[in-house]
Design an enzyme around this catalytic site. Structure first.
Site, short mmCIF file in Angstrom:
data_model
loop_
_atom_site.label_atom_id
_atom_site.label_comp_id
_atom_site.label_asym_id
_atom_site.label_seq_id
_atom_site.Cartn_x
_atom_site.Cartn_y
_atom_site.Cartn_z
N GLU A 90 -30.64 -71.89 38.86
CA GLU A 90 -30.51 -70.45 38.64
C GLU A 90 -31.85 -69.76 38.79
OE1 GLU A 90 -27.26 -71.15 35.10
OE2 GLU A 90 -29.08 -70.01 34.72
N CYS A 105 -37.57 -64.63 37.28
CA CYS A 105 -37.59 -65.83 36.42
C CYS A 105 -37.08 -66.99 37.26
CB CYS A 105 -36.69 -65.58 35.21
SG CYS A 105 -36.45 -67.03 34.18
N CYS A 112 -32.23 -80.00 32.19
CA CYS A 112 -33.40 -80.13 31.33
C CYS A 112 -33.16 -81.24 30.31
CB CYS A 112 -33.68 -78.80 30.61
SG CYS A 112 -35.21 -78.85 29.64
N CYS A 116 -32.99 -78.55 23.55
CA CYS A 116 -33.01 -77.43 22.59
C CYS A 116 -31.56 -77.05 22.28
CB CYS A 116 -33.78 -76.23 23.17
SG CYS A 116 -35.47 -76.64 23.64
N CYS A 119 -29.62 -73.97 23.88
CA CYS A 119 -29.83 -73.70 25.30
C CYS A 119 -28.76 -74.35 26.18
CB CYS A 119 -31.21 -74.20 25.71
SG CYS A 119 -31.52 -74.07 27.47
N CYS A 336 -30.76 -68.88 30.16
CA CYS A 336 -30.91 -69.94 31.14
C CYS A 336 -29.80 -70.97 31.03
CB CYS A 336 -32.28 -70.61 31.02
SG CYS A 336 -32.63 -71.29 29.41
S1 SF4 Z 1 -34.96 -73.85 26.21
FE1 SF4 Z 1 -33.57 -74.99 27.56
S2 SF4 Z 1 -34.60 -75.08 29.55
FE2 SF4 Z 1 -36.15 -74.52 28.00
S3 SF4 Z 1 -37.03 -76.49 27.36
FE3 SF4 Z 1 -35.36 -76.05 25.89
S4 SF4 Z 1 -33.57 -77.11 26.77
FE4 SF4 Z 1 -35.11 -76.97 28.42
#
Ligand code: SF4
Length: 362
Positions: A90, A105, A112, A116, A119, A336
């Site tokens: 994206e 962005c 990833c 987190c 996310c 994201c």
């Molecule tokens: S916020 Fe999402 S994209 Fe950013 S480091 Fe944490 S898991 Fe990865």
């Protein structure tokens, strides 16, 4: 020959020499390529039709292709790009309040690994790192989008999918091509690299001496709260990442941004605000408060406006420079990973908006 997005002036000089052309054309060719947002058609007469034809013949197909374009009522445009191996990433364009400008962005990885808990990008883990050219092509897509709305891309953040510090060599290579006046020409200070707190990466970015900005996604000022939402905190706790941010500021003379996503009932209380104020004491940095962008199926909620305002006031009372970041692009899932997940899960048919004037895209 590699794509022009994968070459810098010395690399293109070598390619031109090997093909029997004057290497002195390299800088001019790259500058024109980026000035025309990555297109090779109808140019460049000045370098002669033979080189122009050779370049067009040599240039491989783009590494990214527009799959889906979503536009929200506030003008935020989110692009889902397909990669040549069938993966998707994206990239987002946000029109600035100032007329004629826009911010972009970009993603640094496919998926990833950081986990987190708020996310969407991490739901399926890490797929792979993006190559420099795949990052540079995101920049070109955003430039074309900005031009189509009579705006100019004036800043770029590495805040999309992925942890940039885990793909730092490729991120740095891409930044060189995007920022350098001899290529993309965006400017070093117009670029911000965001991290969830990978301490060796923060130090390595400072060592790279790029003059770019750092954004640290902190999200809590105490280890107990932070470890619940940012698991990497168990490896790099708050004191360590803040020390790294201070080192970055001392080395680069750039003022870091501390990103703080407000999650209702998790990290948005007056006590959390006071802890953040204490942590920031004596540190010259900007705090960005980001009210959580609610996503389907998530365990978290957006904070009450009153809680956000109280949090803001507590930091202001402590003389900390703080802003609340406007939530952009809600109707198009602009946090994201949301668009990619939506698409891969096929929960809804995406709202497809025709792409105005993007060369080479269907
Ligand atoms: S916020 Fe999402 S994209 Fe950013 S480091 Fe944490 S898991 Fe990865």
């Amino acid at each position: 020959m590699p794509s022009l997005v994968d070459l810098d002036p010395p690399g293109l000089r070598d390619e031109l020499s090997a093909a029997g052309f004057p290497p002195s054309h390299a800088t001019h060719i790259l500058r024109r390529f980026y000035a025309r947002q990555g297109t090779l058609d109808t140019w460049p007469e000045q370098i002669g039709p033979r080189i122009a034809r050779w370049l067009r013949e040599q240039e491989p197909a783009p590494a990214t292709k527009l799959h889906t374009r979503h536009e929200s009522a506030d003008g935020t445009v989110k692009l889902l790009l397909s990669l040549n191996d069938g993966k998707s990433i994206e990239t987002v364009l946000m029109p600035a309040h100032r007329p004629g400008r826009a911010a972009g962005c970009v993603s640094s990885q496919v998926g990833c690994a950081m986990g987190c808990t708020f996310c969407a990008s991490t739901r399926n883990g890490l797929d792979r790192n993006l190559r420099p050219g795949e990052i540079v092509e995101q920049f070109l897509h955003l430039q074309r989008e900005a031009a189509a709305m009579d705006r100019r891309l004036t800043s770029l953040v590495f805040m999309g999918m992925g942890e940039p510090m885990h793909n730092l060599d490729n991120v740095i290579a891409a930044i060189h091509r995007i920022a350098d006046p001899a290529m993309g020409g965006l400017g070093w200070r117009q670029i911000t690299v965001s991290t969830v707190g990978i301490v060796p990466g923060i130090d390595a970015l400072a060592d790279a001496d790029l003059n770019v900005h750092l954004a640290l996604s902190l999200h809590a000022a105490d280890d107990e709260t932070r470890s619940r939402i940012v698991p990497v905190n168990n490896r790099y706790p708050v004191a360590d990442v803040m020390a790294a941010a201070r080192r970055f500021a001392d080395r680069t003379h750039r003022i870091p941004t501390i990103e703080y996503c407000l999650l209702a009932g998790v990290n948005d209380s007056p006590l959390h605000a006071r802890r953040l104020a204490e942590l920031m004491a004596g540190f010259r940095a900007h705090v960005n408060l980001i009210p959580y962008n609610t996503i389907a199926g998530a365990d978290y909620r957006a904070p009450e406006e009153r809680a956000t305002m109280q949090f803001l006031q507590c930091l202001r009372d402590a003389n900390i420079i703080v802003h609340v970041r406007e939530t952009r692009g809600d109707p198009i899932n602009a946090a994201c990973g949301q668009l990619r997940n939506l698409n891969s899960l096929e929960l809804h048919a995406p709202v497809l908006v025709p792409s105005p004037g993007i060369p080479g895209e269907g």
